[in-house]
Enzyme design. Sequence first.
Site, PDB file in Angstrom:
ATOM      1  N   ASP A 161       0.768  -1.243   0.000  1.00 51.17           N
ATOM      2  CA  ASP A 161       0.000   0.000   0.000  1.00 51.17           C
ATOM      3  C   ASP A 161       0.805   1.303   0.000  1.00 51.17           C
ATOM      4  O   ASP A 161       0.647   2.131  -0.869  1.00 51.17           O
ATOM      5  CB  ASP A 161      -0.938   0.000   1.208  1.00 51.17           C
ATOM      6  CG  ASP A 161      -1.857  -1.213   1.211  1.00 51.17           C
ATOM      7  OD1 ASP A 161      -1.801  -2.039   0.291  1.00 51.17           O
ATOM      8  OD2 ASP A 161      -2.647  -1.335   2.160  1.00 51.17           O
ATOM      9  N   GLU A 393       2.303  -9.582  11.636  1.00 42.30           N
ATOM     10  CA  GLU A 393       2.013  -9.104  10.278  1.00 42.30           C
ATOM     11  C   GLU A 393       3.310  -8.751   9.526  1.00 42.30           C
ATOM     12  O   GLU A 393       3.484  -9.123   8.370  1.00 42.30           O
ATOM     13  CB  GLU A 393       1.085  -7.887  10.354  1.00 42.30           C
ATOM     14  CG  GLU A 393       0.546  -7.450   9.002  1.00 42.30           C
ATOM     15  CD  GLU A 393      -0.391  -6.251   9.113  1.00 42.30           C
ATOM     16  OE1 GLU A 393      -0.577  -5.713  10.223  1.00 42.30           O
ATOM     17  OE2 GLU A 393      -0.940  -5.842   8.074  1.00 42.30           O
TER      18      GLU A 393
HETATM   19  C1  2M8 Z   1      -3.118  -4.248   4.005  1.00 40.87           C
HETATM   20  O1  2M8 Z   1      -4.039  -3.484   3.255  1.00 40.87           O
HETATM   21  C2  2M8 Z   1      -5.269  -3.007   3.776  1.00 40.87           C
HETATM   22  C3  2M8 Z   1      -6.003  -2.329   2.624  1.00 40.87           C
HETATM   23  O2  2M8 Z   1      -6.270  -3.271   1.623  1.00 40.87           O
HETATM   24  C4  2M8 Z   1      -5.104  -2.020   4.925  1.00 40.87           C
HETATM   25  O3  2M8 Z   1      -3.997  -1.556   5.191  1.00 40.87           O
HETATM   26  O4  2M8 Z   1      -6.099  -1.727   5.578  1.00 40.87           O
HETATM   27  C5  2M8 Z   1      -2.007  -4.668   3.023  1.00 40.87           C
HETATM   28  O5  2M8 Z   1      -0.913  -5.190   3.711  1.00 40.87           O
HETATM   29  C6  2M8 Z   1      -2.562  -5.666   2.018  1.00 40.87           C
HETATM   30  O6  2M8 Z   1      -1.552  -6.137   1.177  1.00 40.87           O
HETATM   31  C7  2M8 Z   1      -3.237  -6.834   2.742  1.00 40.87           C
HETATM   32  O7  2M8 Z   1      -3.857  -7.658   1.804  1.00 40.87           O
HETATM   33  C8  2M8 Z   1      -4.258  -6.362   3.775  1.00 40.87           C
HETATM   34  C9  2M8 Z   1      -4.783  -7.490   4.674  1.00 40.87           C
HETATM   35  O8  2M8 Z   1      -3.712  -8.250   5.194  1.00 40.87           O
HETATM   36  O9  2M8 Z   1      -3.690  -5.363   4.638  1.00 40.87           O
END
Ligand code: 2M8
Length: 420
Positions: A161, A393
């Site tokens: 992101d 994470e």
């Molecule tokens: C993160 O993305 C989400 C938005 O899609 C967020 O930050 O709220 C990123 O690390 C993305 O790659 C990942 O798929 C998601 C859920 O783990 O989190």
Amino acid sequence: MLRGNDRGGWTRPSPSLYPHQWSWDAAFIALGWARLDAGRAVDELRHLFRGQWATGMVPHIVFDPDAADGSYEPGPATWHTEGHAPAGVPTSAICQPPVHALALHRIWQRATDGPDRATVEAGIRDLYPNLVAWHRWLRTARDPDGTGLVTILHPWESGLDNSPRWDVPLARVTPSATVADRPDLRHVADPGERPGDDDYARYRALVEALVAVDHDQAVAVREQPFRVQDVLFSAILAAADDALAELATVAGHDGATHRADADRTRAALAERWDAESARCLDLDLVDGRDLDADTVAAFAPLISGASVDRTARLVDRLFSPASAGHPALAWAVPPSTAVDDAAFDPRRYWRGPQWPPVTWLLWWGLARAGHRRGAETLAAAAVGQLDVTGCCEYVDPLTGEALGSDAQSWTAAVVLDWLA
Ligand code: 2M8
């Protein structure tokens, strides 16, 4: 951990920060389930594809209608997907990297000689048309000129992101005036581990721009203020098309088209190669410039497959101080941004920390290219690291500290795959 995050047929990425089903998380999570229950692994993908749009687009989030209002933002109401998402399945309106065929292929490989073979092959026959439609959408709506490279319209589509890759194209986006809640900040120890409010105001503006054109891709792909040809996303599509070519035979089809698609993308990625720095570079479609930040995406051809010489250069670079071999690293795992890049930040989201699923993709690419020793070295370092941090994470590459959410499903899933 997967069982703890299991919502009955689908798995949330983590218990509180991410309460819905995410697209590329689901593919990695399926790899983990495959080690425990192959049928459950295929169901994870089936559940995700319930949210597939009639156009073929697979949304980056399939929302859980039972999650509390406001538990994650932007939530279902922000996207205005009425008339686009399948009836009764609330989704977002953007996508994420297409790891799904690659995951399904791996699940199938593992099941080939075992009792789960029939279950997995039935899943392949069911999901093959969905996967074809998904890849076709990427290769048309998101590549209308047939370049072989996928255009993304929001940094969230990259999955990485707030990577410094996006700093230049994101800076020209006018921030949204809407003051939105940030529930994500309630679930990390320090807000400095998440993207900043400025980033979020621009992320929001890009969602509003898509809603303003009612998600018309033909318009958005020309007018969205953020338009980038993403090399990592495209490389994953090439690898997934190779996998789909083999799944096609299981489903009773010819895989030649998928193989040709993969080759076209490999050729396009070869054109994005910067010989001097041995990196593959994204292209900013708004101003026609290369995006130069030094990040893990530079290794994209290791995932798509590349010539022997180029692969060798990338492998050298991967284990050099430019990436996993930097002497300041606690563990020899590639950081999301190179330690010596000006934008490197060891704690903030995709601006430096190490992310297990990305390491998994590089490991998979090394193994496929026949660099077995490199693959083993990388997996040993990654598993060693996660043995200390637990299934967090992401990890501060300098201190080895666990960051972001704990109990992150895709981390558990890739560890299960590595250990098996
Ligand atoms: C993160 O993305 C989400 C938005 O899609 C967020 O930050 O709220 C990123 O690390 C993305 O790659 C990942 O798929 C998601 C859920 O783990 O989190």
